[in-house]
Design a protein around this motif. Structure first.
Motif, short mmCIF file in Angstrom:
data_model
loop_
_atom_site.label_atom_id
_atom_site.label_comp_id
_atom_site.label_asym_id
_atom_site.label_seq_id
_atom_site.Cartn_x
_atom_site.Cartn_y
_atom_site.Cartn_z
N LEU A 1 0.83 -1.21 0.00
CA LEU A 1 0.00 0.00 0.00
C LEU A 1 0.86 1.26 0.00
CD1 LEU A 1 -2.41 -1.15 2.85
CD2 LEU A 1 -2.78 -1.39 0.40
N VAL A 2 0.57 2.16 -0.93
CA VAL A 2 1.25 3.44 -1.02
C VAL A 2 0.17 4.52 -0.97
CG1 VAL A 2 2.81 4.92 -2.36
CG2 VAL A 2 2.99 2.41 -2.53
N ARG A 3 0.17 5.34 0.09
CA ARG A 3 -0.88 6.36 0.25
C ARG A 3 -2.26 5.73 0.03
NH1 ARG A 3 3.12 8.47 -2.76
NH2 ARG A 3 1.90 8.13 -4.66
N ALA A 4 -2.53 4.66 0.75
CA ALA A 4 -3.79 3.92 0.62
C ALA A 4 -4.16 3.34 1.97
CB ALA A 4 -3.66 2.81 -0.42
N ASN A 5 -5.42 2.95 2.12
CA ASN A 5 -5.92 2.39 3.37
C ASN A 5 -6.48 0.99 3.12
OD1 ASN A 5 -5.62 4.96 4.73
ND2 ASN A 5 -7.42 5.61 3.58
N ALA A 6 -6.17 0.07 4.03
CA ALA A 6 -6.75 -1.27 3.95
C ALA A 6 -7.27 -1.66 5.33
CB ALA A 6 -5.73 -2.28 3.47
N THR A 7 -8.38 -2.39 5.34
CA THR A 7 -8.96 -2.91 6.57
C THR A 7 -9.20 -4.40 6.39
OG1 THR A 7 -10.04 -0.79 6.98
CG2 THR A 7 -10.88 -2.69 8.20
N LEU A 8 -8.80 -5.18 7.39
CA LEU A 8 -9.08 -6.61 7.40
C LEU A 8 -10.05 -6.88 8.54
CD1 LEU A 8 -6.04 -6.24 6.24
CD2 LEU A 8 -5.98 -8.70 6.49
N ASN A 9 -11.30 -7.25 8.20
CA ASN A 9 -12.34 -7.57 9.17
C ASN A 9 -12.57 -9.07 9.19
OD1 ASN A 9 -13.12 -4.81 9.76
ND2 ASN A 9 -14.00 -4.76 7.71
N ASN A 10 -12.35 -9.71 10.33
CA ASN A 10 -12.57 -11.15 10.45
C ASN A 10 -11.81 -11.93 9.38
OD1 ASN A 10 -14.48 -10.87 12.65
ND2 ASN A 10 -15.87 -10.06 11.10
N CYS A 11 -10.53 -11.61 9.24
CA CYS A 11 -9.70 -12.22 8.20
C CYS A 11 -8.51 -12.96 8.81
CB CYS A 11 -9.16 -11.14 7.26
SG CYS A 11 -10.43 -10.34 6.27
N ILE A 12 -7.89 -13.79 7.96
CA ILE A 12 -6.64 -14.45 8.31
C ILE A 12 -5.62 -14.06 7.24
CG2 ILE A 12 -5.44 -16.65 8.62
CD1 ILE A 12 -8.20 -17.84 9.41
N LEU A 13 -4.46 -13.59 7.68
CA LEU A 13 -3.35 -13.22 6.81
C LEU A 13 -2.24 -14.21 7.13
CD1 LEU A 13 -2.23 -10.95 4.87
CD2 LEU A 13 -1.33 -9.89 6.93
N GLN A 14 -1.95 -15.13 6.21
CA GLN A 14 -1.08 -16.25 6.59
C GLN A 14 -0.13 -16.70 5.48
OE1 GLN A 14 -3.80 -19.44 7.54
NE2 GLN A 14 -4.04 -20.04 5.41
N ASN A 15 0.85 -17.49 5.91
CA ASN A 15 1.74 -18.25 5.04
C ASN A 15 2.48 -17.41 4.01
OD1 ASN A 15 1.01 -20.59 6.40
ND2 ASN A 15 -0.69 -20.98 5.02
N HIS A 16 2.95 -16.26 4.45
CA HIS A 16 3.77 -15.42 3.57
C HIS A 16 5.22 -15.59 3.99
CE1 HIS A 16 4.92 -12.14 0.96
NE2 HIS A 16 5.68 -11.71 1.96
N ASP A 17 6.08 -15.97 3.05
CA ASP A 17 7.51 -16.11 3.32
C ASP A 17 8.26 -15.25 2.33
OD1 ASP A 17 9.94 -16.93 4.37
OD2 ASP A 17 9.95 -18.85 3.31
N ASP A 18 8.94 -14.25 2.85
CA ASP A 18 9.72 -13.31 2.06
C ASP A 18 11.05 -13.95 1.73
OD1 ASP A 18 11.36 -11.28 1.17
OD2 ASP A 18 11.11 -10.03 2.94
N GLY A 19 11.23 -14.35 0.50
CA GLY A 19 12.46 -15.01 0.09
C GLY A 19 13.65 -14.11 -0.08
#
Length: 173
Positions: A108-126
């Motif tokens: 996000l660049v100059r932006a807004n995000a909302t996570l309602n009742n969410c799962i943010l998972q399994n991200h691996d930065d290589g």
């Protein structure tokens, strides 16, 4: 499978089951006002596709126009598959046999995000640079409301951490 897209205007997208993202979904200030992506089933999931390592969602606004992106009742999955010896603190395997990303789930660049009742998972930065699960730039914001971030990893580089990195005034609530 979504092989990249640009979303424009005020729109609500309902996801039923698992949808694979194989290219970046973009939203820019010249074309977006408010986008909601919601789960239409209990198992609704957006997952990074095999071979795709870039940004899953890239949202960029201007100083006067901050786009808004809302996720409701959905899982955002970076595609890492954790195996091997279980770490007692992380409570997951320590080896990723899935995707090692070079881009965030949400950038996000100059932006807004909302996570309602969410799962943010399994991200691996290589690569360990600007690829945490969420990367915020230039006063971008992300709000976690009754949501869970789990099994995310960014082991090296300047931006290491795993879940959220901010640069130039990003805000997390």
């Amino acid at each position: 499978i979504i092989n990249g897209a640009t979303i424009k205007g005020d729109v609500t997208i309902t996801v039923k089951g698992t949808v694979t993202i194989a290219g970046t979904i973009r939203m820019g200030s010249d074309s977006i006002h408010k986008v909601t992506i919601k789960g239409g089933t209990a198992d609704a999931k957006l997952i990074r596709g095999n071979g795709f390592t870039g940004q899953m969602f890239y949202v960029e606004g201007t100083i006067c126009d901050f786009p808004n992106l809302t996720f409701n009742n959905i899982t955002l999955d970076g595609g890492a598959v954790w195996t091997g010896e279980v770490d007692p603190i992380l409570r997951r395997g320590t080896t990723n046999e899935g995707i090692k990303a070079t881009g965030s789930i949400l950038y996000l660049v100059r932006a807004n995000a909302t996570l309602n009742n969410c799962i943010l998972q399994n991200h691996d930065d290589g690569i360990g640079e600007k690829a945490n699960a969420v990367f915020l730039r230039e006063y971008a914001t992300v709000a976690f409301d009754n949501s869970v971030a789990r099994n995310n990893n960014s082991p090296s580089g300047y931006w290491k951490g795993g879940v959220v990195s901010t640069r130039y005034g990003g805000t997390v609530t």
